[in-house]
Design a protein around this motif. Structure first.
Motif, short mmCIF file in Angstrom:
data_model
loop_
_atom_site.label_atom_id
_atom_site.label_comp_id
_atom_site.label_asym_id
_atom_site.label_seq_id
_atom_site.Cartn_x
_atom_site.Cartn_y
_atom_site.Cartn_z
N LYS A 297 0.72 -1.10 -0.14
CA LYS A 297 -0.05 0.07 0.05
C LYS A 297 0.95 1.28 -0.04
O LYS A 297 0.38 2.10 -0.99
N ARG B 70 0.71 3.91 -3.02
CA ARG B 70 0.24 5.20 -2.81
C ARG B 70 1.35 6.22 -3.21
O ARG B 70 1.01 7.24 -3.87
N ARG C 257 1.12 6.39 -6.95
CA ARG C 257 0.00 7.45 -7.25
C ARG C 257 0.15 8.86 -7.20
O ARG C 257 -0.01 9.62 -8.18
N GLU D 70 -7.56 -0.19 -4.54
CA GLU D 70 -8.25 0.35 -3.30
C GLU D 70 -7.32 1.75 -3.04
O GLU D 70 -8.02 2.68 -2.31
N GLU D 71 -6.26 1.77 -3.33
CA GLU D 71 -5.60 3.00 -3.19
C GLU D 71 -5.19 3.93 -4.51
O GLU D 71 -4.80 4.96 -4.50
N CYS E 36 -4.32 3.72 -7.39
CA CYS E 36 -3.01 3.92 -8.22
C CYS E 36 -3.19 3.28 -9.85
O CYS E 36 -3.69 1.94 -9.76
N GLU F 48 -2.50 4.05 8.90
CA GLU F 48 -2.02 5.11 8.05
C GLU F 48 -0.52 5.51 8.50
O GLU F 48 0.30 6.07 7.99
#
Length: 423
Positions: A32, A36, A39, A78-79, A81, A403
């Motif tokens: 992730k 991220r 992205r 989900e992210e 990207c 996070e």
């Protein structure tokens, strides 16, 4: 900025070298963090699975190549990207998981594994046939290595031809560091000799041409060499560009090649930048990323122990210790010393063999208990300052521990991002 595999050679020959970070991990939070970052910067995300981690039997993660690809692309969705930023790679693909078998049987399994990777859409294929099998010496000569490598490349090409997949790029090389880093004290390393690198390349090129695969020589993307970087349980050998100068300069005569450096974990942005400048266009990192996951989880474990009177002291760390003692196969042949020394190694070694345990159902239960307990809590800023310096800003909002972990892993990834001149 996107830098594709095809462009790496072009940037180097133009005097403006770029780098792609190879993220070698199956941990969802590491993935992730990488997706991220890709992205947010519109940069390629190269994610690699190793032969022990993911293979046609499932590897230690329980995932076959198709399963791993599905995981990566589901996390990418989900992210948010874009899929066109993602490159999947296979690392150390060869007989290593089956080297206890006779060579012919081990190579049969390696061939099946490579085909499974190609069928799953992996485009960057690191072929590693450098290890001896049953009854053979630990290290093999270039001729044997190249013949076995070409056998696997031929299988990969045939598999790609039968599918609608793009043709793969290959990484070769015989001076391959042990996956996951050294397990002994190291004080210095000698870089690969330039003439040895040139010989390895020529032998593989000749072997490919001998069986009619000359076209594949143009898709030999890089050569794994030892630039003189490594880490052990407690030690880090940092890049010495003067020591590696002859090797680095040898790329000047190979305009269609880049070097791939393994075990670049813990080097930091200064040395990573020098590696990129010197032609090491693919930098692999893995244990440093899961080390960051472990470091952050243990910090959160300490915070929870302080904040909640009903949370057992260091609940996660103590339970993981019991799990590792009950299932010692992933660490007991790598960690040596007194009982306490082995305890320290299990939890804090730079080789981070604790990473093999996070996918265990019990470990997942322990982590879930911790994260559920601390999620949404009000964490006093001084506790964040004590255990997670730099993360104080997270205490101001409803606390989201995942996070924090992703942020912590990205701190490592951003050193690579800076090293390839993308910041």
């Amino acid at each position: 900025m996107k830098v594709t595999l095809e462009e790496l050679k072009k940037y180097r020959t133009r005097g403006n070298p770029k780098e792609i970070t190879s993220v070698c991990s199956a941990h969802p939070l590491v993935l992730k963090a990488a997706l991220r970052l890709g992205r947010d910067n519109t940069s390629n995300v190269l994610i690699e699975a190793t032969c022990n981690q993911v293979n046609h039997y499932g590897g230690y993660t329980g995932m076959k190549p198709h399963d791993f690809a599905t995981l990566v692309f589901s996390l990418a969705k989900e992210e948010k990207c874009p899929e066109d930023l993602i490159i999947l790679g296979g690392d150390h693909l060869g007989p290593n998981p089956w080297k206890h078998l006779p060579a012919n049987k081990a190579m049969d399994e390696a061939e099946k594994m490579v085909v499974a990777y190609i069928d799953a859409g992996f485009r960057k294929i690191h072929i590693d046939t450098s290890m001896g099998c049953q009854g053979e010496p630990m290290a093999l000569d270039d001729q044997v290595v190249s013949q076995r490598a070409v056998r696997l490349i031929k299988a990969a090409e045939e598999a790609a031809a039968k599918s609608d997949k793009k043709k793969p790029f290959y990484i070769i090389g015989t001076e391959v560091p042990p996956p996951g880093g050294a397990d002994h004290v190291i004080t210095s390393l000698e870089p690969t000799k330039a003439e040895a690198a040139a010989q390895t390349l020529k032998i593989h090129q000749d072997a490919l041409c001998a069986i009619g695969l000359e076209e594949v020589t143009h898709r030999l993307l890089g050569l794994v060499v030892q630039p003189g970087v490594e880490y052990g349980n407690w030690d880090i050998i940092y890049y010495d560009r003067e020591k590696a100068k002859t090797l680095s300069n040898s790329l000047d005569t190979e305009s269609n090649l880049v070097f791939e450096a393994h075990s670049t974990d813990y080097q930091g942005v200064h040395y990573l930048s020098q590696l990129v400048e010197d032609g090491y266009a693919i930098l692999k990192v893995g244990p440093e990323l899961t080390f960051a996951v472990r470091e952050c989880l243990f910090a959160l474990d300490h915070i929870a122990s302080e904040v909640f009177s009903d949370y057992p002291d260091r609940y996660l760390q103590k339970n993981i210790e019991q799990l590792m003692l009950a299932k010692p196969d992933y660490w007991n042949s790598h960690y040596h010393g007194s009982e306490h020394e082995c305890y320290l190694l299990r939890h804090y070694s730079l080789s981070d063999r604790i990473r093999y345990y996070w996918a265990d159902p019990k470990a997942n239960e322990y982590v879930t208990t911790l994260l559920s307990k601390i999620k949404g809590a009000t964490i006093p800023a001084p506790l964040m300052m004590q255990y997670l310096p730099g993360a104080e800003h997270f205490f101001k909002n409803s606390f989201e521990p995942e996070e924090v972990i992703i942020w912590y892993v990205q701190r490592v990834l951003k050193t690579y991002h800076k090293a390839c001149y993308l910041d």
